[in-house]
Design an enzyme around this catalytic site. Structure first.
Site, PDB file in Angstrom:
ATOM      1  N   HIS A 135      42.457  21.930   0.886  1.00 39.17           N
ATOM      2  CA  HIS A 135      41.412  22.106  -0.124  1.00 39.17           C
ATOM      3  C   HIS A 135      40.646  20.806  -0.371  1.00 39.17           C
ATOM      4  CE1 HIS A 135      43.020  26.073  -1.311  1.00 39.17           C
ATOM      5  NE2 HIS A 135      44.189  25.524  -1.029  1.00 39.17           N
ATOM      6  N   ASP A 176      35.559  26.551  -4.435  1.00 41.85           N
ATOM      7  CA  ASP A 176      37.007  26.335  -4.525  1.00 41.85           C
ATOM      8  C   ASP A 176      37.339  25.152  -5.439  1.00 41.85           C
ATOM      9  OD1 ASP A 176      39.721  26.007  -3.993  1.00 41.85           O
ATOM     10  OD2 ASP A 176      39.411  25.224  -1.970  1.00 41.85           O
TER      11      ASP A 176
END
Length: 554
Positions: free
Chosen positions: A367, A194
């Site tokens: 994130h 990610d």
């Protein structure tokens, strides 16, 4: 599976963009699909509801597709599933909450009964065709998120999904770093990781820190509180409800997705709701401002969302009044900044106090920031590295982090949607491409709106349309009477008599020229009319409206 085949890694979405994440692993005659998400339309996509990946490669190879494995239940990872299943019906593997959210979507599309949903837990190992799949516990802004390790004949591929390292999660345990380290010791051929926060230094703060700030805000105000957040962030919603309970406030929900997600989360046991705290949105007016919290959708400024309708006085149940405190507990997705700013301005015009900046610490990302990304690289020790999820600058920064961590620059691949990365135990190279792109969803139409329609919509929205209606004699091919001019979104006809007269004159002259040159084909005549009227209008107004000639044979 054949022993000498190469593993083909093919992203069909999620690269050089935010959203519509979809990646394929292809080996021999088998394909494994990882995630299947949608994206929000940008401001140029007028009238479009959703953007989904181009599924043509999967449709062409549907006999090879063995299943879809899901990392978590966010829309950018599951939102396109119903559209794919209508073309390629295969089993779906996911964790409990993820499949609960998918189930809601399949019900709406009427395909739940024909779809096989296979629930798996973090830590489970199972097979999808010839692929070995392991779900690894992760942390994100939604419960039940997992990373995925895929065992293939050429080596192990690790896909992080969306993740962060949260040592104090609201529910469950922190990400299983031990298992990721074990995989790294055994050998990871390739890591897909990610990249959403790759440009941010340091660590992402724990979700629990938001709860502390919410408690402080709720205790310090007597105003009515309206909190906008992602419906899928059930840990955030849980903390809002907990803060409301501590301050003796009732909670009402606004927004269809908010109600649906919470129903699913409560039914599956992911949320603990105090007795008698939830009330219907219709009952809000029965309470004083200091007794109420409204949790709503619309943190991204979406034009059909509940918060947007409140801001523009279009909500049937809630009217923003002076003194309301509105908390936007989310960061704008790249591209949505202007939408959010517009909603904030409208809320403030109505006298509401709005908390929406990062300094208020009422939102944390789901994130990983740079230090967490480094930890993931250090634990898995991949031979090859592919940054995923994000715009090009995110991918490039993440690639630089990987080389900083010691991965050979030649083994780092910044991919594009549709490009094919061929992997063996000892090699990796980009080899060719497959069809990729976007499919636009407009109402019930899927893929029937393309670039030409979007161009026409944009042109209509900017310069309007001129319709020229003419009658032509079938005997003489000459004009009968005066052309009728209809203007929409261009100029007001009654106040532009001279311009309308010019258009009539140009149209009449064009018909006369076509007749003189014995041009009888109506398509050719219409083309001449469009060109001549367009030239006239641009000369007179510097505008370029759409021109539609209508010819009637009399």
């Amino acid at each position: 599976m054949a022993k000498k085949e190469k593993l083909r890694l093919i992203p069909l979405g999620g690269l050089n963009e935010v959203g519509k994440n979809l990646t394929l692993l292809e080996y021999g005659n088998e394909i494994l699909v990882i995630d299947c998400g949608m994206a929000f339309p940008d401001e140029e996509m007028l009238g479009i509801d959703l953007v989904i990946p181009d599924f043509s490669y999967l449709v062409k190879n549907q006999k090879k597709v063995k299943g879809i494995v899901l990392t978590h239940g966010h829309e950018d990872h599951i939102g396109a599933i119903p559209f794919l299943l209508k073309l390629v019906n295969v089993p779906i593997y996911g964790t409990n909450l993820t499949l609960g959210l998918v189930q809601n979507k399949l019900k709406e599309h009427g395909i739940l009964s024909s779809t096989k949903l296979v629930r798996k837990n973090p830590g489970d190992f199972f097979r999808v065709g010839g692929f070995g799949v392991e779900f690894i516990r992760s942390n994100h802004s939604i419960a039940d998120a997992v990373a995925i390790a895929i065992t293939t004949p050429v080596g192990t591929i690790v896909h992080t999904g969306d993740f962060k390292i949260d040592s104090t999660p609201i529910a469950g345990e922190m990400i299983d770093l031990t298992r990721l380290g074990e995989l790294g010791k055994k050998g990871v051929l390739a890591l897909m990781s990610d990249s959403t926060n790759a440009e941010r230094p340091g660590f992402t703060m724990s979700e629990r820190s938001v709860g502390i700030k919410l408690d402080d805000v709720f205790k310090s105000t007597k105003q009515r509180i309206i909190v906008a957040t992602f419906a899928s962030n059930i840990h955030r919603v849980q903390q809002i409800i907990t803060a409301a309970h501590k301050t003796n406030r009732k909670v009402a929900l606004s927004g269809r997705s908010m109600i649906n997600v919470l129903d699913t989360a409560i039914n599956l046991g992911y949320m603990k709701i105090p007795d008698n705290i939830l009330i219907d949105i219709d009952d809000v007016k029965k309470y004083r401002p200091h007794q109420i919290v409204i949790i709503t959708t619309g943190s991204q400024g979406e034009t059909m969302s509940a918060l947007y309708r409140m801001a523009y006085s279009d909500h049937r149940k809630v009217e923003i009044v002076s003194g309301d405190l509105v908390i936007i507990s989310a960061n704008p997705i790249p591209g949505n900044e202007k939408l959010v700013a517009n909603v904030v301005n409208e809320l403030m015009k109505k006298g509401a106090d709005v908390i929406h900046d990062r300094s208020a610490e009422l939102h944390v990302s789901g994130h990983a920031c740079q230090e967490e990304l480094k930890i993931m690289l250090a634990l898995t020790k991949p031979k090859y590295f592919i940054p995923v999820h994000g715009e090009y600058s995110f991918l490039k920064t993440h690639a630089n982090l990987a080389t900083y961590m010691g991965i050979n620059k030649k083994n780092v691949f910044i991919m594009e949607n549709g490009k094919v990365l061929e992997l063996t135990k000892d090699s990796a190279r980009i080899s060719g491409a497959v069809p990729s792109g976007i499919t636009l969803v407009d109402g019930l139409g899927v893929g029937d709106v393309g670039n030409i329609v979007l161009r026409d919509r944009k042109r209509l929205s900017e310069d309007g349309v001129i319709i020229v209606v003419m009658s032509i004699s079938s005997e003489t091919n000459s004009l009968v009477g005066q052309p009728e001019i209809i203007s929409r979104g261009f100029v007001y006809v009654r106040e532009s008599g001279d311009l309308m007269a010019q258009i009539r004159a140009v149209a009449a002259d064009c018909i006369a020229v076509c007749n003189k040159n014995k041009i009888r084909d109506w398509n050719t005549i219409k083309s001449h009319l469009k060109n001549k009227i367009s030239e006239c209008l641009f000369t007179e107004t510097k505008r370029n409206p759409m021109i539609i000639p209508i010819i009637m044979d009399v």
